[in-house]
Enzyme design. Structure first.
Site, short mmCIF file in Angstrom:
data_model
loop_
_atom_site.label_atom_id
_atom_site.label_comp_id
_atom_site.label_asym_id
_atom_site.label_seq_id
_atom_site.Cartn_x
_atom_site.Cartn_y
_atom_site.Cartn_z
N GLY A 69 0.78 -1.33 0.09
CA GLY A 69 -0.04 0.00 0.09
C GLY A 69 0.73 1.30 0.00
O GLY A 69 2.11 1.11 0.36
N GLY A 117 -0.01 -4.71 0.77
CA GLY A 117 -1.40 -4.50 0.15
C GLY A 117 -1.37 -5.57 -1.02
O GLY A 117 -2.39 -5.67 -1.66
N GLU A 140 5.16 -6.07 7.53
CA GLU A 140 4.60 -4.95 8.39
C GLU A 140 5.04 -4.78 9.92
O GLU A 140 5.06 -3.54 10.39
CB GLU A 140 2.84 -5.21 8.46
CG GLU A 140 2.20 -4.76 7.10
CD GLU A 140 2.27 -5.90 6.22
OE1 GLU A 140 1.79 -5.83 5.19
OE2 GLU A 140 2.79 -6.91 6.60
N ASP A 148 -1.70 -6.93 7.86
CA ASP A 148 -3.01 -6.59 7.67
C ASP A 148 -3.65 -7.13 6.37
O ASP A 148 -3.35 -8.42 5.96
CB ASP A 148 -3.56 -5.22 7.92
CG ASP A 148 -2.94 -4.33 6.74
OD1 ASP A 148 -1.96 -4.59 6.42
OD2 ASP A 148 -3.49 -3.12 6.36
#
Length: 310
Positions: A69, A117, A140, A148
């Protein structure tokens, strides 16, 4: 062409295939909010559309599927209380869920870097095709976040404690290991991806099974390339070796080496891989079933005074 005119994500119909191409190669196709806002409604539209059979998602530029992301923009917003910090995650997760629930076959070609992402855009889909250029990670914890994009769903469902290991360490899986780990459903050589894509696009009103068949035909599962005799002796070698000292293992392996010199598969394998390079060895016997236990036991039998001594 100035970069402003290059769309960040390409959404096009190719025949009866909905094609999503992340198109920010300079930043390894990092996913931003405007891309999410283009992909989500198009995905929902294609899912309902009778003229669309399958959906393929890929990355432009040859280096990355999607490296994650666009976290930098999110942190900038987070610092000043900007709404992006809420909107980005909310809309990204809604897209992840839509991919997981998609009723049409969804095929992610994860050829290149696939992290964070980018994992969310691929791993929840029905088919994930890795290549030797795939580099998969959920890094992450290294940036003060957590894995996530549905990491809490797919990571604990990988075999053993592998998901926990990947989540805590951010460890990078490469190439074929991405499939062995269960992150990818298929492994295809990178150079075959354009042919695979064309064959998928050319399918006539395919079911998930039809897509599966095409993908299966592109992955030569490695074991079928291996010598059945070698597979059986290696299996026995590792079972026995687990309880032996290094010296005893080397004595055993010397016996095995001499058995391979007496057999024909070693010569045929070297011919196929190193000499003629046709990569199609003719093993004798050609199947595991035909390799007798007796012939395997002989590979471990004492060589008398010719045994290895230290």
């Amino acid at each position: 062409m100035c970069s402003q005119t290059n769309p960040e994500v390409l959404l096009e119909k190719v025949g009866r295939t909905g094609m999503i191409t992340m198109n920010r190669p300079k930043v390894l196709n990092a996913l931003n909010l405007s891309m999410i806002r283009q992909i989500y409604p198009q995905l929902k539209k294609w899912e309902k559309d009778n003229e669309t059979d399958i959906i393929i998602i890929k990355g432009a530029g040859g280096k990355a599927f999607c490296a994650g992301g666009d976290i930098r923009a999110v942190t900038e917003a987070g610092k000043v209380g900007g709404s992006l910090a809420q909107d980005f995650f909310r809309e990204e997760y809604i897209l992840n869920n839509a991919i997981g629930a998609c009723r049409k076959p969804y095929i992610a070609l994860i050829d290149g870097i696939t992290m964070g992402g980018g994992v969310g855009l691929s791993v929840h889909g029905r088919f994930r095709v890795a290549t030797e250029k795939t580099l998969f990670a959920m890094p992450e914890t290294g940036i003060g976040l957590f894995p996530d994009v549905g990491g809490g769903y797919f990571l604990p469902r990988l075999q053993g404690k592998l998901g926990l290991f990947l989540a805590l360490t951010g460890f990078r899986l490469k190439g074929r290991d991405v499939q062995k780990a269960g992150v990818a459903t298929h492994f295809v050589e990178s150079k075959k991806i354009p042919d695979l894509e064309k064959e998928l696009v050319d399918l006539k009103s395919p079911s998930a099974e039809d897509v599966s068949r095409v993908l299966d035909s592109y992955q030569n599962q490695t074991l079928s390339k291996m010598s059945p005799t070698s597979l059986k002796i290696t299996f026995k070698q590792l079972q026995a070796g687990a309880a032996l000292s290094l010296q005893d293992v080397l004595v055993m392996e010397y016996r095995m080496s001499q058995a391979c010199m007496r057999g024909c598969d070693f010569y045929e394998g070297v011919r196929a891989v190193l000499v003629d390079r046709d990569q199609s060895p003719k093993w004798k016997p050609s199947t595991l079933e035909e390799v007798s236990d007796q012939s395997i036991d002989q590979c471990f039998a004492s060589l008398g005074e010719k045994d290895l001594t230290f």
